[in-house]
Enzyme design. Structure first.
Site, PDB file in Angstrom:
ATOM      1  N   HIS A 218       0.834  -1.205   0.000  1.00  0.00           N
ATOM      2  CA  HIS A 218       0.000   0.000   0.000  1.00  0.00           C
ATOM      3  C   HIS A 218       0.869   1.256   0.000  1.00  0.00           C
ATOM      4  O   HIS A 218       0.671   2.166  -0.817  1.00  0.00           O
ATOM      5  CB  HIS A 218      -0.914  -0.045   1.229  1.00  0.00           C
ATOM      6  CG  HIS A 218      -1.758   1.162   1.448  1.00  0.00           C
ATOM      7  ND1 HIS A 218      -3.125   1.180   1.238  1.00  0.00           N
ATOM      8  CD2 HIS A 218      -1.447   2.415   1.890  1.00  0.00           C
ATOM      9  CE1 HIS A 218      -3.606   2.368   1.533  1.00  0.00           C
ATOM     10  NE2 HIS A 218      -2.600   3.144   1.941  1.00  0.00           N
ATOM     11  N   GLU A 219       1.852   1.316   0.908  1.00  0.00           N
ATOM     12  CA  GLU A 219       2.696   2.510   1.008  1.00  0.00           C
ATOM     13  C   GLU A 219       3.598   2.664  -0.221  1.00  0.00           C
ATOM     14  O   GLU A 219       3.843   3.783  -0.683  1.00  0.00           O
ATOM     15  CB  GLU A 219       3.525   2.467   2.286  1.00  0.00           C
ATOM     16  CG  GLU A 219       2.709   2.414   3.586  1.00  0.00           C
ATOM     17  CD  GLU A 219       1.692   3.537   3.719  1.00  0.00           C
ATOM     18  OE1 GLU A 219       1.867   4.594   3.079  1.00  0.00           O
ATOM     19  OE2 GLU A 219       0.704   3.360   4.460  1.00  0.00           O
ATOM     20  N   HIS A 222       1.528   4.220  -2.918  1.00  0.00           N
ATOM     21  CA  HIS A 222       1.494   5.684  -2.837  1.00  0.00           C
ATOM     22  C   HIS A 222       2.724   6.284  -3.523  1.00  0.00           C
ATOM     23  O   HIS A 222       2.617   7.231  -4.311  1.00  0.00           O
ATOM     24  CB  HIS A 222       1.465   6.131  -1.373  1.00  0.00           C
ATOM     25  CG  HIS A 222       0.129   6.022  -0.713  1.00  0.00           C
ATOM     26  ND1 HIS A 222      -1.053   6.333  -1.344  1.00  0.00           N
ATOM     27  CD2 HIS A 222      -0.210   5.641   0.556  1.00  0.00           C
ATOM     28  CE1 HIS A 222      -2.059   6.163  -0.503  1.00  0.00           C
ATOM     29  NE2 HIS A 222      -1.581   5.734   0.654  1.00  0.00           N
TER      30      HIS A 222
END
Length: 616
Positions: A218-219, A222
């Site tokens: 997820h990070e 980003h």
């Protein structure tokens, strides 16, 4: 400065060693300045812009209420964007947008400007629309800050491997800070990242509560340019935002935006790893703030197991259009040629085989298959149903085919029981829409679905997945039918197709380069890496490999202490017990899973030293 070491045993299987320096005077601003290319003034500006954003959104949503009072009250409560992701640290919260995004000054200004305007027109514009924010050169360089422990490093590398295997994006680990753009993974106060490439050193914080592959993916998502899924301008067609249950001072974290976000023609995905959970920023961490328009998707949102098919497709559409151009696409059910290896198909979840023509191979169980249906009922059940039931970390999938012109009918029968969580972790999933690429309904807990499901087309997929626990599972009966499909939200069809890459010459790899310096001086938790270059137009295989190093046990540290924590589930239900014990570090230390044997760190797992990193 005093040091402490933390050794955690999770589910009696995983061990994590964490050593940090304690410094009560450490300012939170220093964390951002140390790991991001940002100065004090820029940091203050971003904080001020975020505060203005919060006040403006608050005044529009809660007219007559005092923002300052709400902010003080809200600061006393725990907040998270998903139950599958750690809570947001209060010290870094003033610097973060949507809970885990550190905005650049330009991004903060643009969002505040958009919020200040009364926009009535929404463009179909989940990916950063600023073209300067994409990474221009590959591989993307990254390094591990000394605050990252051995186990976290292994999880980060596994997450990077998933991105590399599924896309054309490549990464390269470097020991020292390189010149130019790079990512620095560090153990900060929570989980957070920036959106897209921002230039120079760019941190990704993987704090203690973030060490899970899906959270790390997820990070990294980003950093590659992905925003949160529910921020898309078309989100309100799929979810509603329950303002009454949102902590008032966090209402600005529920904006739908068009100027900053480009969907790239990818359908909205309620199973995206980038989606908020149902209780994001909830007043009591229980009340739903994000409610799916179709209630059967409610426990699908907020998952942090892994990237979804459409998460990957977004990055492939943004970065990999030129890959696999010369390959004829023969992948079925919406699969496409894998950009990292054009001879293979990248298949939707639940599908496998050379052309996505069959069910995905089972994991840790004998189950799954292809079922040709007729008017007669056939049954499907989870492994070892109902007794002793399924075990942790299993997966099965079934591809259901009705005769042409008919549909698939599915009914749950007999006992039904799964680990109960607001976002399903152990579940049975039904993919019954006309787009088998998108995530389906996920069911867990103890209430058996009572309705009869009918697919929109002549094909459906059933997926069983267990991550954490053991329980009874499910049993369903399936058959073909001429009944009308159950009405559900029809996902938008992808309009941007993957451009299939020319491989003119066979694999020609150069020799491996020299090993890098070891990242640790002792303890066995250090890593080193080496790279090789591809001398032909396209090469298959790894361009970088890793190895452990410096296996001598670390010297005794009299100021060190161990915190032993044992977390476990009991009887497959929601039950957690924590045991804590303190002991001194009175012998030379090794990082788990290594143990001190005559002053050298050795693994109690056969061949662990040689194979751990090379196999990731």
């Amino acid at each position: 400065m005093r040091r402490f070491c933390r050794l955690l045993f999770l589910n009696s299987l995983l061990s994590i060693s964490i050593c940090k320096a304690q410094n009560p005077a450490h300012l939170v601003a220093d964390e951002f300045k140390e790991h991001f290319n940002v100065e004090e003034k820029q940091l203050e500006t971003v904080e001020e812009l975020l505060l203005k954003m919060k006040k403006l959104a608050h005044s529009r949503s809660f007219a007559g209420r005092e923002f300052g009072h709400d902010a003080v009250e809200d600061s006393k409560k725990e907040v998270a964007i998903s139950t599958q992701q750690g809570t947001i640290d209060k010290k870094v919260s003033p610097f973060l947008f949507e809970g885990d995004i550190f905005l650049s000054r330009r991004q903060a200004v643009d969002i505040l400007k958009a919020l200040s305007k009364d926009k009535t027109k929404r463009l179909r514009r989940s990916f950063v629309s600023d073209k300067t924010a994409t990474w221009k050169s590959l591989p993307i360089k990254y390094r591990f800050h000394e605050s990252i422990d051995f186990y976290t490093i292994s999880q980060i590398i596994a997450a990077i491997r998933f991105w590399e295997d599924s896309t054309c994006i490549t990464f390269e680990n470097v020991s020292d800070a390189p010149v130019g753009d790079y990512i620095e993974f560090f153990s900060g106060q929570g989980c957070y990242s920036m959106i897209g490439r921002n230039g120079g050193r760019q941190g990704i914080s993987i704090g203690e509560s973030c060490v899970k592959m899906g959270v790390i993916e997820h990070e990294i998502g980003h950093a590659l340019g992905l925003w949160h899924e529910q921020s898309r301008p078309d989100a309100l067609g799929y979810v509603s935002i329950e303002r009454d249950f949102i902590l008032p001072s966090y209402i600005s974290d529920f904006l739908q935006r068009d100027d900053e976000i480009d969907t790239l023609g990818i359908p909205y995905d309620l199973g995206s790893v980038m989606h908020y959970g149902s209780t994001a920023f909830s007043v009591d961490q229980k009340s739903k703030t994000v409610v799916t328009r179709d209630s059967l998707y409610q426990q699908t949102i907020g998952q942090r197991e892994k990237l979804s098919f459409y998460d990957v497709a977004t990055i492939n559409t943004a970065y990999c259009k030129e890959e696999c151009k010369s390959e004829k696409t023969e992948c079925e059910y919406g699969g496409y040629m894998r950009p990292s290896k054009c001879s293979e198909c990248l298949c939707p979840d639940g599908l496998g085989g050379e052309k996505c023509e069959k069910n995905e191979d089972a994991k840790n169980a004998e189950c799954g298959g292809i079922l040709e249906l007729s008017d007669e009922w056939k049954t499907i059940e989870s492994p070892n149903y109902p007794d002793p039931g399924y075990e942790a970390d299993q997966k099965c999938s079934w591809l259901l085919k009705a005769p042409k012109g008919k549909r698939v009918e599915i009914e749950f029968i007999e006992d039904f029981s799964f680990l109960c969580t607001s976002t399903c972790v152990d579940f049975v999933e039904l993919k019954i829409s006309d787009d088998l690429r998108n995530t389906g309904f996920r069911f867990c807990c103890y209430d058996k679905p009572e309705i009869s499901f009918v697919s929109q087309i002549d094909t459906a997929i059933v997926i069983f997945r267990s991550q954490l626990s053991a329980d009874i599972g499910f049993k369903i009966q399936v058959r073909s039918t001429e009944s009308e499909p159950r009405t559900t939200i029809a996902p938008t069809i992808i309009t941007t197709t993957m451009a299939p890459i020319t491989v003119d010459t066979p694999n020609v790899w150069a020799d491996w380069g020299e090993w890098s310096m070891c990242s640790r001086t002792c303890g066995g938790c250090g890593i080193r890496s080496r790279v090789r270059s591809c001398r032909s137009k396209k090469c298959e295989g790894r361009r970088q490999e890793f190895g452990t190093c410096n296996l001598k046990a670390c010297p005794v540290d009299k100021h060190c202490a161990k915190l032993l924590s044992n977390n476990r589930l009991c009887n497959g239900k929601v039950c957690t017990k924590n045991d804590i014990a303190i002991s001194s570090c009175d012998a030379p230390q090794c990082c788990p899973p290594f143990v001190n044997v005559d002053g050298m760190c050795q693994s109690d797992q056969e061949n662990h030293h040689d194979e751990l990193w090379l196999s990731i």
